[in-house]
Design an enzyme around this catalytic site. Sequence first.
Site, mmCIF file in Angstrom:
data_model
loop_
_atom_site.group_PDB
_atom_site.id
_atom_site.type_symbol
_atom_site.label_atom_id
_atom_site.label_comp_id
_atom_site.label_asym_id
_atom_site.label_seq_id
_atom_site.Cartn_x
_atom_site.Cartn_y
_atom_site.Cartn_z
ATOM 1 N N GLY A 1 6.882 11.726 7.788
ATOM 2 C CA GLY A 1 7.625 11.294 6.600
ATOM 3 C C GLY A 1 6.984 11.896 5.350
ATOM 4 C CB ALA B 1 7.136 7.858 3.571
ATOM 5 N N GLY B 2 4.536 5.837 3.633
ATOM 6 C CA GLY B 2 3.890 4.677 4.261
ATOM 7 C C GLY B 2 3.214 4.960 5.597
ATOM 8 C CE LYS B 3 2.881 10.992 6.270
ATOM 9 N NZ LYS B 3 3.460 10.818 4.909
ATOM 10 C CB SER C 1 4.446 16.702 11.106
ATOM 11 O OG SER C 1 4.611 15.304 11.116
HETATM 12 P P1 ADP Z 1 1.672 8.135 3.301
HETATM 13 O O1 ADP Z 1 0.550 7.936 4.289
HETATM 14 O O2 ADP Z 1 3.007 8.272 3.977
HETATM 15 O O3 ADP Z 1 1.403 9.206 2.316
HETATM 16 P P2 ADP Z 1 0.726 5.660 2.162
HETATM 17 O O4 ADP Z 1 0.646 4.753 3.364
HETATM 18 O O5 ADP Z 1 -0.546 6.293 1.689
HETATM 19 O O6 ADP Z 1 1.824 6.783 2.474
HETATM 20 O O7 ADP Z 1 1.384 4.879 0.951
HETATM 21 C C1 ADP Z 1 2.544 4.090 1.086
HETATM 22 C C2 ADP Z 1 2.639 3.074 -0.048
HETATM 23 O O8 ADP Z 1 3.874 2.367 0.084
HETATM 24 C C3 ADP Z 1 1.533 2.037 -0.008
HETATM 25 O O9 ADP Z 1 1.141 1.763 -1.337
HETATM 26 C C4 ADP Z 1 2.218 0.819 0.627
HETATM 27 O O10 ADP Z 1 1.655 -0.393 0.233
HETATM 28 C C5 ADP Z 1 3.646 0.957 0.118
HETATM 29 N N1 ADP Z 1 4.670 0.324 0.977
HETATM 30 C C6 ADP Z 1 5.642 -0.489 0.580
HETATM 31 N N2 ADP Z 1 6.398 -0.915 1.615
HETATM 32 C C7 ADP Z 1 5.888 -0.342 2.704
HETATM 33 C C8 ADP Z 1 6.222 -0.410 4.102
HETATM 34 N N3 ADP Z 1 7.259 -1.127 4.569
HETATM 35 N N4 ADP Z 1 5.480 0.315 4.941
HETATM 36 C C9 ADP Z 1 4.457 1.067 4.498
HETATM 37 N N5 ADP Z 1 4.078 1.170 3.208
HETATM 38 C C10 ADP Z 1 4.798 0.459 2.300
#
Ligand code: ADP
Length: 187
Positions: free
Chosen positions: A13, A17-19, A87
């Site tokens: 993602g 996005a939340g990975k 990815s």
């Molecule tokens: P990535 O790893 O995809 O770059 P991050 O996990 O570092 O993303 O950041 C995602 C952000 O979105 C965090 O601040 C998290 O708290 C927030 N967020 C909000 N809702 C969600 C959810 N349902 N799942 C994951 N993260 C979420």
Amino acid sequence: MIQETGLTVWFTGLSGAGKTTISRAVAEQLRRQGRKVEVLDGDVVREFLTKGLGFSREDRDENVRRIAFVASLLTRNGVIVLVSAISPYRQMREHVRQLIGNFVEVYVQAPLAVCEQRDVKGLYKKARAGQIKNFTGIDDPYEPPEQPEVLCPTDQETVEESVARVMRHLEVELDYPVFPQPLTVGH
Ligand code: ADP
């Protein structure tokens, strides 16, 4: 020794996005269940395993190829591997799926505008200012999965809900008990 089933769970993602958030929480839950878990996080991997690679298509694919190689070794040794990496290219993800075999794709989905608003690492701001080139979603492509095993729309649900969604799927994939069930005697 009982050979446990290894599995790679691949979180893809956009940045923000939340990975990382979801994969870490899933790792924690799986560890609590007594399973062998390893996390390969894109940002950490790029500091070590794939240091020096850039963000051209070729380098991004090489980044993914190396992560997949490590994931495949761990998977065949009974580890649950949680990979979080943008990815962006579908073809490469499909290649990884074939290579690893025991593979679950999780599409961590949030609209670009939401990721940009979160701007967890301040990278979108820099990309918009032209300080970072080839930033996924801004001036580099992201090809969403067509049929991911799990879809987490993180702009519409809490972290807990996303984590539960992944765990529900894994419980089906890993349909074996970690600890032997106690024998019930009598009744
Ligand atoms: P990535 O790893 O995809 O770059 P991050 O996990 O570092 O993303 O950041 C995602 C952000 O979105 C965090 O601040 C998290 O708290 C927030 N967020 C909000 N809702 C969600 C959810 N349902 N799942 C994951 N993260 C979420």
